[in-house]
Design an enzyme around this catalytic site. Sequence first.
Site: not given
Length: 401
Positions: A11, A92, A181, A242, A334, A384
């Site tokens: 990534n 990614r 996502h 955000r 989670e 991911e």
Amino acid sequence: MNPSSTVLVVNSGSSSIKYQLVDPVAGQAVASGLVERIGEKTGAVKHSHAGQTTTRQLAIADHEEGMRIVLGLFEEVGPALHDSNVVAVGHRVVQGGAVFAGPALIDDEVVAQIDALSPLGPLHNPAHVTGMRVTRRLLPDVPQVAVFDTAFFRDLPAEAATYAIDAEVAAQHQVRRYGAHGTSHQFVSHEVPKYLGRPVEELNQIVLHLGNGASASAVAGGRAVDTSMGLTPLEGLVMGTRSGDIDPAVVFHLHRNAGMSIDDIDDLLNRRSGIKGISGENDFRALHSLVQSGDASAKLALDVYVHRLKKYIGAYHAILGRLDVLVFTAGVGENDDIVRAAACAGLEPLGIVLDPARNEGRGGPKVISTDDSPVTVLVFPTNEELAIARQAVEVIEAAKA
Ligand code: ADP
């Protein structure tokens, strides 16, 4: 495929490279690490393998040097890549636009297409392209695959993907809802049915990916029918820093009346908003401590965050018509039982009945609704990197066939 094969998941950000060496069959990370502050006076590298973490502080001129250091660490502290049967590198990619509906084997043309999508992903795509060029040069014999955060949402129904603005302007400038996502929403919404032992085709699900960034998706029979992020990952839920949904006229107002430039407002809405904007904290652990100490702005931030979550749960329930499964995932989803309980509070008339004892604590997978709750509510860890690794393997196996 050989069960001992691995995929290097990369990534690449504008000044960082995150990586993980994944065994896609065992579903485990063999090694992982992070290169930070590329191009600054002092950069940093962290590499973890077999319970040991190696850190280095040094100037890292560019991504190529960063990647060379990473490859050096694999040889030095392990696992040696030439012994790890690395069958692919999985990159990614945040923005795949309307072009990519699934993962793509990287060649010059794919790199050029990802580069051409940079106006829609200015913070990410140029950095991904740099990461791909460097990794292809350094590992020329390993096939490389791009996995797109937008792919799961590429085929959203038109009514969910379209902004109600002048159609010509929208078409000319590719203004539509792309989502983000997607790798996580796809992974979670396809793994949860397996966990429950129910066919994915029969389930209507809402997935809440609540991390630093946060997004919700509505998934019917395994296909996404709506998602909360839009042209960029700024739309939708309230996030760490955000704003999520906001009246677009706020931008005009701040520009015209507060003398803020477009770049100032971009920075405001992306980095100085969300729960941090309201309370000063962007981490939920710190936010809860403030709430407990009686801090009114922290309480307001939590209330605003939860209010928006409930709005999306209700909206997507209406879009789906019938809801079978509600899933919480990512850092907050989670780990934060307070947020989960607050988001589900009062939703019993919608069939969402949480079991407080099951909800308590961190981690999963676990069902947190009561046995007779019409909607099954779960905590399900996202992964991911594993999803990218598996998609990369599928692409190279398909290319071989
Ligand atoms: P990213 O979007 O960067 O991948 P994560 O999914 O890792 O983020 O989520 C990070 C966030 O998760 C943190 O900012 C924090 O708010 C939240 N978080 C992590 N651990 C806990 C915890 N134990 N309790 C509450 N929130 C947590």
